[in-house]
Design an enzyme around this catalytic site. Structure first.
Site, PDB file in Angstrom:
ATOM      1  CB  CYS A 381      -0.987  -0.049   1.161  1.00 23.76           C
ATOM      2  SG  CYS A 381      -2.392   1.037   0.876  1.00 23.76           S
ATOM      3  CG  HIS A 507      -3.225  -3.314   3.171  1.00 27.67           C
ATOM      4  ND1 HIS A 507      -2.157  -2.881   3.920  1.00 27.67           N
ATOM      5  CD2 HIS A 507      -3.939  -2.211   2.863  1.00 27.67           C
ATOM      6  CE1 HIS A 507      -2.225  -1.567   4.070  1.00 27.67           C
ATOM      7  NE2 HIS A 507      -3.304  -1.139   3.429  1.00 27.67           N
ATOM      8  CD  GLU A 509      -0.908  -6.045   5.028  1.00 25.80           C
ATOM      9  OE1 GLU A 509      -0.591  -6.247   3.831  1.00 25.80           O
ATOM     10  OE2 GLU A 509      -1.055  -4.907   5.503  1.00 25.80           O
TER      11      GLU A 509
END
Ligand code: GLN
Length: 546
Positions: A381, A507, A509
Site C-alpha cells: 500500500c 494489503h 497481509e
C-alpha cells in the site's frame, strides 16, 4: 438455531482473550462445526479506522471493507474463514443506531434506555450474524475487562441471551490471569475470584474459566478456582504462556476444552482433527535458519501496528522451512542519520502501509537502497506509493516527485487522488476499502506468485498511482503488473531490472494464513532467503574450486 459462546476477560487486559476465542473456533472447526465470530468493542468510535495505530494497533480490513479490530485477523487466521463487517461491533455503532432510530420516531415516544433499547440493539447484532453466517456456533468476544464502565451494556446483553435462546444454547467462557508472586513463589487465584464475583454481580456465572499464567498451574490451584468460582474441575483450563500463538489451540484441546464445549452445548461427539496444526507447530519449534528482513515503517515501536504483516512473514518463512529475523527500522532514523548499517544485513526490505508524512523520506531511502543494491523489496500500500515516488525521482532526476498526500504542490504528483475524489477529502469518506479485482500481467513476478490472472485482495487507502506517469516510468523499467480490470488503476507494480522489487496498492497481509502464505509474501521470502548479506556465511563449496 445457532448456539453462542461468549468470551469475557478478567483481571487485566491483553490477557489473550482474542487468541482464546480464535482457538475455540479452531477446536470447533476441527470437529467440522461451522463457526462464526464476532468482536464487541466497548469504545465509542464507530470503528477503529480513525484511531492511531499507537492506540489501537493494526486496523484489520475485512473483504467487504470494514475497518476492524486486529482480533478479527486472528479469527480469520485461526479458523481460516473470511469474515465480514458484521463480525465487528462497537459501542459507537450501537449508540448511533439507537439514536438514529429514536430520531426517526421508531420508539413511539418511549424513553430510550440502555436496558432494553441498547441491549436489544446489541442482541440484534448477535442474531444477524448467526442468521447470515448460518454458523452452528457463534463465538462472541467481549472486548475490555469485566468491570469496565463501557463494557456494561455488552455484558448485560450477553446475560439476557441465556433467557432469550435458552440455557443449553449459551456458554460463558471467562479468561483470566493468575499472577505469580516471586517472594512466595506462588500463583495467585484471588484476582480471578474477584473477577468472577464481578461477573456474578451482573448475573453471569461462567461455565469455563481459562487461566492464563506465565507459570505452571498445579492441580491444587485448579481445585481452588473450581471451588471458589463454582465451575467444574475440568472446566478450569490452564493456559500457560507459549512461544507461538499457534500452539494455543493444541494446548486447549489437550486440556479437554474442545470436548467440554461440545458436551456442554450438546453438539454431539465429533472427532477433532488437529493434525495440520500439530504439523505447523512442530515446524515452528524446529530450529530453522533465519531470513533477515528489515521492516521500515513509522509505527515500529508498537509491533501490534503491523500484526498481520508480521504473521504473513511468519507464514512465508515457514513455507520455505526458514525462520524470520525481523529488524524493525523506524523510518525516521534513516532520514536523520543516514545510517544504513541496519539495511546492510537485510536480505529483504519491506515497507508496510501507513498514513501521514512522518518518516516518508526514510522509507524512500530504504527503497533507493533496495533498488540500487538489488535487495528484494515488498511494498504494501504506502510501500507501493513509496516505490513509485522513489523510482520517479530517479527517472526524472529530481527530488520533487511525491504523493499529494505529503506535498500538495509537487510538480510531479506521481501518487494522487483520482479526479472524482478531489474536493471530497473529508477524512474517512474517500477511502478505497475491501476487496477489489486485480488483473495480473502474464509472466510478471506477481502473476508467477499468484499462479492465476485474476485475484481479489483487500484495500485501505485514499491515494492512487497517477496514470500521467505510466508511460514515462514504464519506459524506464517499471512494470505495471496488476491493474483493475478496466485498466485504470495500478494495483501492482514491479521493476524489470531487479531480482524482485514488487509492490501492491492492496494489503496482501490480510489474506495470509498459516499453511497458505499470501503468494507475494511467499515469493518475497523465496527470493530473499537466497540473498547473501553482510555478516552472513556463504554456503560451503561442495567440491574444492579448480
Ligand atoms: N496513505 C496512503 C493512502 O491513503 C496509503 C495508505 C495505506 O498504506 N494503507 O493512499
Amino acid at each position: 438455531m445457532s448456539k453462542y459462546i461468549f468470551v469475557t476477560g478478567g483481571v487485566v487486559s491483553s490477557v489473550g482473550k482474542g487468541i482464546t476465542a480464535a482457538s475455540i473456533g479452531t477446536l470447533l472447526k476441527s470437529r467440522q462445526i461451522a463457526v462464526s465470530v464476532q468482536k464487541l468493542d466497548p469504545y465509542l468510535n464507530v470503528d477503529p479506522g480513525t484511531m492511531s495505530p499507537y492506540q489501537h494497533g493494526e486496523v484489520f480490513v475485512t473483504q467487504d471493507g470494514a475497518e476492524t479490530d486486529l482480533d478479527l485477523g486472528n479469527y480469520e487466521r485461526f479458523i481460516d474463514i473470511n469474515l465480514t463487517g458484521e463480525s465487528s461491533v462497537t459501542s459507537g455503532q450501537i449508540y448511533s443506531a439507537v439514536i438514529a432510530k429514536e430520531r426517526r420516531g421508531d420508539f413511539l415516544g418511549g424513553t430510550i434506555q440502555v436496558v432494553p433499547h441498547v441491549t436489544t440493539e446489541i442482541k440484534e447484532r448477535f442474531k444477524q450474524l448467526a442468521e447470515k453466517s448460518k454458523a452452528e456456533v457463534v463465538i462472541i468476544e467481549v472486548g475490555g475487562t469485566v468491570g469496565d464502565i463501557e463494557g456494561q451494556p455488552f455484558l448485560e446483553a450477553i446475560r439476557q441471551m441465556r433467557n432469550d435462546v435458552g440455557r443449553d444454547n449459551v456458554l460463558y467462557v471467562h479468561v483470566t490471569l493468575l499472577p505469580h508472586l516471586n517472594s512466595t513463589q506462588e500463583v495467585k487465584t484471588k484476582p480471578t475470584q474477584h473477577s468472577v464475583n464481578e461477573l456474578r454481580r451482573i448475573g453471569i456465572q461462567p461455565d469455563i474459566i481459562v487461566c492464563r499464567s506465565d507459570y505452571p498451574i498445579s492441580q491444587e490451584i485448579r481445585n481452588k478456582i473450581s471451588l471458589f468460582c463454582d465451575v467444574g474441575r475440568t472446566a478450569v483450563i490452564p493456559l500457560p504462556t507459549v512461544s507461538t500463538i499457534y500452539e494455543v489451540p493444541l494446548l486447549l484441546e489437550e486440556e479437554g476444552l474442545g470436548q467440554l464445549i461440545v458436551d456442554k452445548l450438546g453438539l454431539g461427539t465429533r472427532q477433532s482433527d488437529l493434525r495440520q496444526w500439530q504439523e505447523l507447530v512442530n515446524l515452528i519449534k524446529t530450529p530453522r535458519e533465519p531470513v533477515n528482513i528489515a521492516l521500515v515503517g513509522k509505527y515500529v515501536e508498537l509491533k501490534d501496528a503491523y500484526f498481520s504483516v508480521r504473521e504473513a512473514l511468519r507464514h512465508a518463512v515457514l513455507y520455505h522451512g526458514k525462520d524470520i529475523k525481523l529488524n524493525w527500522v523506524p523510518s525516521e532514523t534513516l532520514e536523520t542519520n543516514g545510517d544504513y548499517s541496519v539495511l546492510r544485513s537485510a536480505q529483504g526490505i519491506l515497507v508496510p502501509g501507513g498514513f501521514g508524512i512522518r518518516g516518508i523520506e526514510g522509507m524512500i531511502k530504504a527503497a533507493t537502497y533496495a533498488r540500487e543494491n538489488n535487495i528484494p523489496y515488498l511494498g504494501l500500500c504506502l510501500g507501493m506509493q513509496i516505490m513509485v515516488i522513489e523510482f520517479a525521482r530517479y527517472v526524472l532526476g529530481s527530488n520533487k516527485p511525491n504523493s499529494t498526500e505529503f506535498d500538495a504542490n509537487t510538480p510531479y504528483p506521481v501518487i494522487d487522488l483520482l479526479p472524482e475524489q478531489k474536493g471530497k477529502v473529508a477524512k474517512g469518506g474517500t477511502m478505497r476499502l475491501g476487496n477489489y479485482p486485480c488483473q495480473l500481467v502474464d509472466g510478471s513476478h506477481a502473476a508467477i506468485a499468484y499462479g492465476q490472472s485474476l485475484v481479489y485482495e483487500r484495500h485501505r487507502h485514499r491515494y492512487e498511482f497517477n496514470n500521467k506517469y505510466r508511460d514515462k516510468l514504464g519506459k524506464a523499467g517499471m512494470v505495471f503488473s496488476g491493474l483493475s480490470p478496466d485498466g485504470r488503476l495500478v494495483e501492482v507494480c514491479e521493476l524489470a531490472n531487479h531480482p524482485w522489487m514488487v509492490s501492491s496498492q492492496f494489503h496482501p497481509e490480510f489474506t495470509s494464513r498459516p499453511g497458505h502464505p499470501n503468494p507475494l509474501f511467499r515469493d518475497f521470502i523465496g527470493v530473499a532467503k537466497d540473498i547473501l548479506r553482510e555478516g552472513a556465511q556463504p554456503p560451503l563449496p561442495l567440491s574444492p574450486p579448480d
